[in-house]
Motif scaffolding. Structure first.
Motif, short mmCIF file in Angstrom:
data_model
loop_
_atom_site.label_atom_id
_atom_site.label_comp_id
_atom_site.label_asym_id
_atom_site.label_seq_id
_atom_site.Cartn_x
_atom_site.Cartn_y
_atom_site.Cartn_z
N VAL A 1 -4.44 7.22 -13.49
CA VAL A 1 -3.77 5.86 -13.15
C VAL A 1 -4.95 5.00 -12.44
O VAL A 1 -5.68 5.38 -11.52
CB VAL A 1 -2.55 6.07 -12.05
CG1 VAL A 1 -2.00 4.78 -11.59
CG2 VAL A 1 -1.67 7.04 -12.42
N ARG A 2 -4.90 3.63 -12.80
CA ARG A 2 -5.85 2.74 -11.98
C ARG A 2 -5.10 1.75 -11.14
O ARG A 2 -3.88 1.28 -11.75
CB ARG A 2 -6.59 1.77 -13.26
CG ARG A 2 -7.53 0.51 -12.62
CD ARG A 2 -8.69 1.19 -11.92
NE ARG A 2 -9.34 -0.09 -11.61
CZ ARG A 2 -10.24 -0.75 -12.28
NH1 ARG A 2 -10.38 -0.58 -13.66
NH2 ARG A 2 -10.80 -2.01 -11.74
N TRP A 3 -5.36 1.59 -10.07
CA TRP A 3 -4.45 0.80 -9.15
C TRP A 3 -5.31 -0.54 -8.70
O TRP A 3 -6.50 -0.50 -8.13
CB TRP A 3 -4.02 1.46 -7.87
CG TRP A 3 -3.46 0.86 -6.77
CD1 TRP A 3 -2.41 -0.24 -6.82
CD2 TRP A 3 -3.72 0.72 -5.20
NE1 TRP A 3 -2.09 -0.81 -5.78
CE2 TRP A 3 -2.93 -0.27 -4.77
CE3 TRP A 3 -4.74 1.37 -4.72
CZ2 TRP A 3 -3.20 -0.57 -3.34
CZ3 TRP A 3 -4.91 0.92 -3.22
CH2 TRP A 3 -4.13 0.18 -2.78
N PRO B 1 0.82 -1.24 -0.04
CA PRO B 1 -0.03 -0.04 -0.05
C PRO B 1 0.79 1.27 -0.14
O PRO B 1 0.41 2.21 -0.59
CB PRO B 1 -0.91 -0.22 1.29
CG PRO B 1 -0.88 -1.55 1.56
CD PRO B 1 0.30 -2.15 1.13
N ARG B 2 1.85 1.19 0.73
CA ARG B 2 2.67 2.45 0.73
C ARG B 2 3.27 2.63 -0.25
O ARG B 2 3.38 3.83 -0.95
CB ARG B 2 3.74 2.32 1.65
CG ARG B 2 3.32 2.39 3.36
CD ARG B 2 4.37 2.53 4.34
NE ARG B 2 4.18 2.58 5.66
CZ ARG B 2 4.68 2.62 6.61
NH1 ARG B 2 6.15 2.60 6.69
NH2 ARG B 2 4.43 2.61 7.79
N MET B 3 4.10 2.03 -0.99
CA MET B 3 4.52 1.98 -2.65
C MET B 3 3.63 2.49 -3.46
O MET B 3 3.77 3.36 -4.35
CB MET B 3 5.12 0.58 -2.74
CG MET B 3 5.76 0.64 -4.36
SD MET B 3 7.01 2.06 -4.63
CE MET B 3 8.53 1.30 -3.84
N ALA B 4 2.25 1.69 -3.55
CA ALA B 4 1.22 2.12 -4.39
C ALA B 4 0.77 3.58 -4.44
O ALA B 4 0.67 4.38 -5.33
CB ALA B 4 -0.06 1.23 -4.25
N ALA B 5 0.40 4.12 -3.07
CA ALA B 5 0.12 5.38 -2.70
C ALA B 5 1.30 6.15 -3.14
O ALA B 5 0.81 7.26 -3.88
CB ALA B 5 0.06 5.58 -1.27
N PHE B 6 2.60 6.03 -3.05
CA PHE B 6 3.58 6.99 -3.52
C PHE B 6 3.50 7.19 -4.80
O PHE B 6 3.62 8.01 -5.39
CB PHE B 6 4.86 6.30 -3.07
CG PHE B 6 5.96 7.00 -3.60
CD1 PHE B 6 6.49 8.13 -3.21
CD2 PHE B 6 6.78 6.08 -4.30
CE1 PHE B 6 7.68 9.00 -3.88
CE2 PHE B 6 8.06 6.66 -5.08
CZ PHE B 6 8.42 8.15 -4.91
#
Length: 236
Positions: A30-32, A13-18
Motif C-alpha cells: 500500500v502506498r498512502w 490520519p487515523r482512518m489512513a493508519a487503520f
C-alpha cells in the motif's frame, strides 16, 4: 505472483493508519497519500492494481481526482470511500468513473471483499490500451497517436481531447461535459478554449490526411462520428 499494489488516498490520519495496517496485514502493498494532486502524480510514476479514493480531500475533490485518473487510466479499478451517503453523492462518484462506492463507516471485511472483487474483475477483463478508428490509432499506454501508421504530433491536452471523443463514438458531448472531464475544474468557462482545441485537433487530423470526424452539433456541443457510422450516413 507479487502482492497487489494499492494506492490509498485518505486525508484523515487515523482512518489512513487503520486501513494501511489492515491492508498490509492482509498481504497488500500500500502506498498512502493524503491529497489528490500527489495521488495523480503517484499513478503517473508507478503502476497500481487499484485505488482507494476518499471523496473529501483538502486540495482536489475526490470526484475530480477520479475523473482525471479515469481519463488517463481507463482500466484502473477505483473504489471511492466517503462519509457522504446520499443517492446523488453515489451517483456523482460513479459517473465520474468509479467502479464501486463504499460509504463510511464501513466494516473492514466489506472493504476487503470489495477490493478483492475489483481486482478479480480487473484480472478477467481485457485491458483497454488502444482506441482505433482507422486510419486513426491512439495508444493509451504510450500516449501516442498515428494516422495510417505515421506519427501524429499532439500536445498532451490535444491527446486527452481526442481520446475523450474517440472513446465515446456518436455521443453528443456538451462543452460543459468536455470542460468537466478533460479540463476538470481548472478551467475558465468564459473562454472559448474548448472550441480552439477542437480546431487544433481538426486541423492536425486533416493535415495528416485523416477525415474530419469531429462534428459540431449546433447549440449542443460536439460529437465524434466513427468511420463505420459515416459509411452508412450520407449526411456525415
Amino acid at each position: 505472483m507479487p502482492a497487489p499494489h494499492l494506492l490509498l488516498v485518505e486525508d484523515e490520519p487515523r482512518m489512513a493508519a487503520f486501513l494501511l495496517a489492515g491492508l498490509e496485514e492482509e498481504g497488500y502493498r500500500v502506498r498512502w497519500v493524503d491529497r489528490g494532486l500527489p495521488a495523480l502524480e503517484a499513478v503517473g510514476r508507478e503502476p497500481f492494481d487499484a485505488v482507494l479514493l476518499d471523496v473529501r480531500l483538502p486540495d482536489l475533490d475526490g470526484v475530480e481526482v477520479c475523473r482525471r485518473l479515469r481519463l488517463h487510466h481507463p482500466a484502473l479499478p477505483i473504489l471511492m470511500l466517503t462519509a457522504l451517503d446520499a443517492v446523488e453523492d453515489r451517483v456523482r462518484g460513479l459517473r465520474s468513473g468509479a467502479d464501486d462506492y463504499l460509504p463510511k463507516p464501513f466494516a473492514f471485511e466489506e472493504l476487503l471483499a470489495r477490493v478483492e472483487a475489483l481486482l478479480r474483475r480487473a484480472r478477467t477483463a481485457p485491458a483497454l490500451s488502444e482506441l482505433t478508428d482507422e486510419p486513426l490509432r491512439l495508444d493509451l499506454t504510450a500516449r501516442t497517436c498515428t494516422v495510417g501508421g505515421r506519427p501524429l504530433d499532439l500536445t498532451p491536452r490535444e491527446f486527452d481531447l481526442l481520446a475523450y471523443f474517440l472513446a465515446r463514438p456518436g455521443q453528443v458531448l456538451s462543452r460543459d461535459e468536455i470542460h468537466r472531464d478533460v479540463w476538470g475544474h481548472d478551467f475558465d468557462r468564459g473562454t472559448n478554449l474548448i472550441d480552439v482545441y477542437v480546431g487544433y485537433v481538426r486541423r492536425k487530423l486533416q493535415e495528416a490526411g485523416c477525415p474530419d470526424r469531429l462534428q459540431t452539433v449546433r447549440g449542443l456541443g460536439y460529437r465524434y462520428v466513427p468511420v463505420s457510422a459515416s459509411l452508412h450516413d450520407d449526411t456525415a
